[in-house]
Design a protein around this motif. Structure first.
Motif, short mmCIF file in Angstrom:
data_model
loop_
_atom_site.label_atom_id
_atom_site.label_comp_id
_atom_site.label_asym_id
_atom_site.label_seq_id
_atom_site.Cartn_x
_atom_site.Cartn_y
_atom_site.Cartn_z
N MET A 1 0.85 -1.20 0.00
CA MET A 1 0.00 0.00 0.00
C MET A 1 0.88 1.24 0.00
N SER A 2 0.57 2.19 -0.86
CA SER A 2 1.35 3.43 -0.90
C SER A 2 1.05 4.28 0.33
N PHE A 3 1.91 5.27 0.57
CA PHE A 3 1.67 6.17 1.70
C PHE A 3 0.35 6.88 1.53
N GLN A 4 0.07 7.34 0.32
CA GLN A 4 -1.19 8.06 0.06
C GLN A 4 -2.40 7.18 0.34
N ASP A 5 -2.33 5.92 -0.07
CA ASP A 5 -3.45 5.01 0.21
C ASP A 5 -3.61 4.79 1.71
N GLY A 6 -2.49 4.67 2.41
CA GLY A 6 -2.55 4.50 3.87
C GLY A 6 -3.15 5.71 4.56
N ALA A 7 -2.80 6.91 4.09
CA ALA A 7 -3.35 8.13 4.67
C ALA A 7 -4.85 8.23 4.42
N ARG A 8 -5.27 7.83 3.21
CA ARG A 8 -6.71 7.86 2.90
C ARG A 8 -7.48 6.84 3.75
N ALA A 9 -6.87 5.69 3.95
CA ALA A 9 -7.52 4.68 4.79
C ALA A 9 -7.62 5.15 6.23
N ALA A 10 -6.59 5.81 6.72
CA ALA A 10 -6.62 6.36 8.08
C ALA A 10 -7.71 7.40 8.21
N GLU A 11 -7.81 8.27 7.19
CA GLU A 11 -8.83 9.33 7.23
C GLU A 11 -10.24 8.74 7.24
N GLN A 12 -10.46 7.70 6.45
CA GLN A 12 -11.77 7.06 6.43
C GLN A 12 -12.09 6.40 7.77
N ALA A 13 -11.10 5.78 8.37
CA ALA A 13 -11.33 5.12 9.66
C ALA A 13 -11.67 6.14 10.75
N MET A 14 -11.10 7.33 10.66
CA MET A 14 -11.36 8.38 11.65
C MET A 14 -12.81 8.84 11.66
N ARG A 15 -13.48 8.67 10.54
CA ARG A 15 -14.85 9.16 10.46
C ARG A 15 -15.78 8.44 11.43
N ARG A 16 -15.34 7.31 11.96
CA ARG A 16 -16.14 6.64 13.00
C ARG A 16 -15.99 7.33 14.35
N VAL A 17 -15.03 8.25 14.42
CA VAL A 17 -14.73 8.88 15.71
C VAL A 17 -15.07 10.37 15.72
N PHE A 18 -14.71 11.07 14.66
CA PHE A 18 -14.99 12.51 14.61
C PHE A 18 -15.08 12.95 13.15
N PRO A 19 -15.82 14.02 12.87
CA PRO A 19 -15.98 14.50 11.50
C PRO A 19 -14.74 15.26 11.04
N PRO A 20 -14.60 15.51 9.74
CA PRO A 20 -13.48 16.32 9.26
C PRO A 20 -13.52 17.71 9.90
N THR A 21 -12.35 18.26 10.16
CA THR A 21 -12.30 19.64 10.65
C THR A 21 -12.58 20.57 9.47
#
Length: 408
Positions: A1-21
């Motif tokens: 997995m590329s760094f960019q794909d990992g960052a996108r996956a992390a961002e999607q997982a965060m949505r279960r916890v808090f919305p985008p700033t």
């Protein structure tokens, strides 16, 4: 997995916890600099900083029921870890210096609740860090670095993922505060060479600039801790590895007192509560004004954990930097009418902010500490000329840092 794909996956997982700033266009700054300026409001996250992103990503990747997560921090990282410990329902141990303000201790405990234990140890952060690492070695706890961890860097890169999605395109330039380098390393790794960067450090802790000069992280101690969210003596090994090749000309250092002028303006004019590190990117616009005309620029306001007990100090620093407040030691004759003669020197825009008799230096003279506030810096030219014409002996101690520690 590329760094960019990992960052996108992390961002999607965060949505279960808090919305985008929010990413909000700022009309005041856009008009002032002739650019399209947006603020990425990390000060509006659940813990009022971006630090919970890296904590979340690092914790989710090693999560198990019996996990004990440990960190050493007196600020935003501690609160991010505490928040995520409560979210995941795992035990956390947060080591803080004994000198940590009570407000920060209480906020960390509030975010962590029963899941978090706070241990106060050491007068200085190095001692606190050593205690946390010793605890991990003895108990098998998982140490959560505030920045020097690949999973933390990937989590902080979620800021860049959100910016691209919210803006609908890449910005021309992104302005980032730099402390240990987690946010800047993650953002640069995600955007690559597709945007221009301005990295901003406080003048009293230039760890990235010195590392770029040396070709490796170097300790820049002693540092000025005023910008506590970005005052790091040595940039991380892993973060620097992702920042190698950055142009030294893109790294700015901002005087701590100048940052205060931006904190005050953002509070008074825009209603934004920014901590010193959170104001770094906005303040840096003053230095890149000629470069950004017509550009789309994103400034990351990285945190808003501002203790209002610091407001008098921030205002003081801002006034001194702006040249509208100065302090003098005045040698005043001990005779009737001397004070009246001095007061007649003050102009219509001048005000006495402090007047304190210090010490009788001779039989007929006394020393006075006097603080003067005025509306325009040039008023002090007239004030000094009037003092000279009146035969007063005086010393301007405004920028004497050693003396200021004792009398200002």
């Amino acid at each position: 997995m590329s760094f960019q794909d990992g960052a996108r996956a992390a961002e999607q997982a965060m949505r279960r916890v808090f919305p985008p700033t929010p990413l909000l266009r700022n009309d005041l700054l856009s008009d002032r600099y002739g650019a399209d300026i947006w603020l990425k409001r990390e000060d509006l996250s659940p813990v009022r900083s971006y630090k919970l992103r890296g904590a979340f990503n690092a914790m989710r990747k090693v999560m198990r029921d019996d996990a004990v997560f440990v960190c050493a921090s007196a600020g935003n990282h501690a609160q991010g870890v505490a928040f995520m410990c409560k979210h995941f329902g795992v035990r956390g141990v947060v080591f803080m210096p004994v000198t940590t303000p009570q407000q920060k201790i209480l906020k960390t405990q509030m975010f962590g609740g029963a899941q978090v234990e706070i241990q106060l140890t050491g007068d200085y952060f190095d001692e606190t860090l050593a205690s946390a690492q010793k605890f991990c070695a003895e108990t098998g706890g998982h140490f959560l670095s505030p920045f020097d961890d690949e999973d933390v860097i990937e989590g902080q890169a979620s800021v860049a993922v959100e910016i691209e999605a919210q803006l609908g395109r890449l910005p021309d330039r992104i302005i980032l505060p730099v402390g240990g380098g987690g946010l800047s390393a993650g953002t640069r790794s995600h955007f690559g060479t597709n945007v221009q960067y301005t990295f901003v450090e406080p003048q009293g802790a230039m760890s990235l600039a010195e590392a770029l000069k040396a070709g490796a992280p170097v300790d820049v101690s002693p540092i000025n801790n005023f910008v506590d969210g970005a005052a790091v003596a040595k940039i991380g090994q892993r973060t620097f590895a992702r920042l190698v090749g950055a142009d030294l000309g893109d790294v700015l250092n901002i005087p701590e007192d100048r940052i205060c002028t931006t904190i005050v303006e953002m509070l008074n004019v825009e209603g934004l509560v920014l901590e010193p590190a959170g104001a770094l990117a906005v303040d840096a616009l003053k230095d890149v004004s000629e470069q950004i005309a017509g550009q789309t620029v994103v400034c990351v306001t990285s945190g808003g954990n501002f203790d209002f007990e610091r407001l008098p100090e921030v205002k003081e620093r801002a006034q001194r930097y702006s040249g509208v407040k100065k302090y003098f030691i005045l040698r005043m004759p001990q005779r009737p009418g001397a004070l009246k003669d001095f007061l007649s020197i003050l102009g219509p825009e001048d005000d006495i902010a402090r007047f304190e008799y210090l010490k009788k230096s001779a039989r007929n003279f006394g020393s006075v500490l006097i603080g003067i506030e005025t509306l325009k810096p040039e008023n002090f030219d007239r004030f000094r000329a009037a003092l000279d014409a009146g035969g007063f002996t005086y010393t301007d101690i405004t920028n004497d840092e050693m003396l200021a520690q004792f009398v200002i």
